[in-house]
Design an enzyme around this catalytic site. Sequence first.
Site, short mmCIF file in Angstrom:
data_model
loop_
_atom_site.label_atom_id
_atom_site.label_comp_id
_atom_site.label_asym_id
_atom_site.label_seq_id
_atom_site.Cartn_x
_atom_site.Cartn_y
_atom_site.Cartn_z
N GLU A 1 53.70 -21.14 -34.88
CA GLU A 1 54.93 -21.05 -34.08
C GLU A 1 56.11 -21.50 -34.93
O GLU A 1 56.14 -22.63 -35.41
CB GLU A 1 54.81 -21.94 -32.84
CG GLU A 1 56.01 -21.81 -31.94
CD GLU A 1 55.90 -22.62 -30.67
OE1 GLU A 1 55.46 -23.78 -30.75
OE2 GLU A 1 56.27 -22.10 -29.60
N LYS B 1 61.81 -38.70 -19.65
CA LYS B 1 62.31 -38.99 -21.00
C LYS B 1 62.80 -37.70 -21.65
O LYS B 1 62.02 -36.84 -22.04
CB LYS B 1 61.22 -39.62 -21.87
CG LYS B 1 61.86 -40.28 -23.09
CD LYS B 1 61.04 -40.29 -24.33
CE LYS B 1 60.91 -39.02 -25.08
NZ LYS B 1 62.12 -38.56 -25.82
N CYS C 1 59.35 -21.35 -26.17
CA CYS C 1 57.88 -21.29 -26.26
C CYS C 1 57.38 -19.90 -25.93
O CYS C 1 56.34 -19.49 -26.40
CB CYS C 1 57.24 -22.36 -25.40
SG CYS C 1 58.00 -22.51 -23.81
N GLU D 1 52.57 -28.12 -21.29
CA GLU D 1 53.09 -26.78 -21.57
C GLU D 1 53.50 -26.78 -23.04
O GLU D 1 54.46 -27.43 -23.41
CB GLU D 1 54.28 -26.48 -20.63
CG GLU D 1 54.55 -24.99 -20.54
CD GLU D 1 55.62 -24.54 -21.51
OE1 GLU D 1 55.24 -24.08 -22.62
OE2 GLU D 1 56.81 -24.66 -21.19
P1 ADP Z 1 59.48 -30.75 -31.31
O1 ADP Z 1 58.51 -30.83 -32.45
O2 ADP Z 1 59.82 -29.37 -30.93
O3 ADP Z 1 60.65 -31.68 -31.39
P2 ADP Z 1 57.91 -32.56 -29.77
O4 ADP Z 1 56.61 -32.17 -29.18
O5 ADP Z 1 57.93 -33.45 -30.94
O6 ADP Z 1 58.66 -31.21 -30.03
O7 ADP Z 1 58.85 -33.22 -28.67
C1 ADP Z 1 58.83 -32.92 -27.30
C2 ADP Z 1 59.06 -34.19 -26.52
O8 ADP Z 1 57.98 -35.07 -26.76
C3 ADP Z 1 60.32 -34.97 -26.88
O9 ADP Z 1 60.87 -35.55 -25.71
C4 ADP Z 1 59.78 -36.05 -27.80
O10 ADP Z 1 60.58 -37.20 -27.84
C5 ADP Z 1 58.46 -36.35 -27.15
N1 ADP Z 1 57.48 -37.00 -28.03
C6 ADP Z 1 57.36 -36.88 -29.37
N2 ADP Z 1 56.36 -37.65 -29.83
C7 ADP Z 1 55.81 -38.27 -28.77
C8 ADP Z 1 54.73 -39.21 -28.58
N3 ADP Z 1 54.01 -39.66 -29.61
N4 ADP Z 1 54.46 -39.62 -27.32
C9 ADP Z 1 55.17 -39.18 -26.28
N5 ADP Z 1 56.20 -38.32 -26.39
C10 ADP Z 1 56.52 -37.86 -27.60
#
Ligand code: ADP
Length: 506
Positions: free
Chosen positions: A409, A203, A312, A278
């Site tokens: 961060e 995804k 990161c 990560e």
């Molecule tokens: P950022 O805050 O830098 O956008 P995220 O951790 O929100 O980083 O996003 C990293 C990835 O995790 C993206 O592919 C996002 O769609 C996915 N993501 C965000 N929320 C969820 C969730 N509740 N469950 C699974 N994947 C998620």
Amino acid sequence: MQESTTAGELIAQLKPRKNQLDEHGLLRYGKMLIDGEWVGAASGETFESVYPGTGEVIANVASGGKEDVDRAVAAARRAFEEGEYKKMNGADRGKLLWKIADLMEANIEELAELETIDNGKPLVESLRVDLPQSIACFRYYAGWAGKTTGETIEPHARVNAFAYTLREPIGVCGQIIPWNFPIQMATWKIAPAIACGNTVVIKPAEQTPLSILRLGELMLEAGMPKGVVNIVTGLGETAGAALVDHPGVDKIAFTGSVEVGKLIMRNAAGTLKKVTLELGGKSPNIVFADSNLELAAKVALAGIFFNQGQMCTAGSRILIEASARDQFMEVLAGRAAKMTVGDPLDPKTRMGSLVSEEQMNRVLGYIDKGKEEGARLVAGGNRVGGSGYFVTPTVFDGVNNDMAIAREEIFGPVASVITFNDADEALRIANDSAYGLASAVWTNDLKKALTFARGIKAGTVWINTYNMTDNALPFGGYKDSGFGRELGAAALETYTQTKTVYVDLN
Ligand code: ADP
């Protein structure tokens, strides 16, 4: 700054080569890859992908949900248990990975353009760094395919028996990708998974799905059997969460924020999935007075401003020894003030746009916070351009490690400079962080460098350099930066499981 190329101009430029726009004249990335077919979301819903250089929409992307994840996981399961992929040996999988790398190389300009128009990073960086490293990653793991071996072990409490271990693939791997290095992070996960014989449902981040969708096309062209890699585009809380909850997924590999990492770990517990995370960092880049200060300052700039600071591993806490502070700051702040942001597609641009308006506002919020907390702004600190999400390279001097700009961060072009008096104080400040992803020490004193390398609590220590990741070297975090290692032989551990076979000779 010069105004960015508009999305319309951009699409017009790309048209002769792609020759495939959708009915709205946007880039044709409205479908997901499930079971070797390109399909829309079951709900019919889409979301917009935006060019950060201007904020214009460039594609409508399928918004996958639970039903789509179900279909993708079923396809990945079938591919894992039966069919063409199951018959492929290590050499065949190696050839497939190598072929994917060859096709990426043949299409490198297109992939780099997609990466840049989706993410806002300079085209030169997509072309010279992200893509070459991703291609090399597929080739690195092509060499590993089929080479994960077990051991023969003498039982400790028996005679006339022996045992051996098999290293087997885990099964269906859910891989959740961030937006900062979309194709590279996807590659870091897909290549070792296939090398070990797993199947994948990936995804991409909702901000940056395009290059990964194009990679999907190239994987099919390379002869990847259907269902081996499925791509479900969609939002984190829907598509991402459905993948984490799915009982048919055996492992989740995630790169992203600490907050979502914690959520994923909690949710994965329901189906007892293996998880590797990560997460973020607040990495210390420590410069001693006895180092080559000019080089250290130049590399420190790249360490924090590469990819607009959206890394990161960003060296966001720069620790400088008091006696060298003035000399170092002259180069660091002087050069930062001269760095310009520009049109991501202009080959001369070295700093592009942040990924989204949301991210830009977050970064500007931290800049305000740094000023409020009393840090001294010595370079940058503002948005530029009327459209697009550009922030100037920003340096705060006089930072105290307790300030929010030293603890949290930021994921943007903001360097926090902290002064220290001796090695003990430097190590204490370096380790006084919730994170532990990366670190660096600059010194010509070998003993000091190696002592520091032992003392720092971080997954990577660079000595007299910064940000040197390599496909052969394990990469991952200590503390809140996560666990599990990507890259190198270490990643093979996280994509295999060990089976013990006991043989009784009585
Ligand atoms: P950022 O805050 O830098 O956008 P995220 O951790 O929100 O980083 O996003 C990293 C990835 O995790 C993206 O592919 C996002 O769609 C996915 N993501 C965000 N929320 C969820 C969730 N509740 N469950 C699974 N994947 C998620």
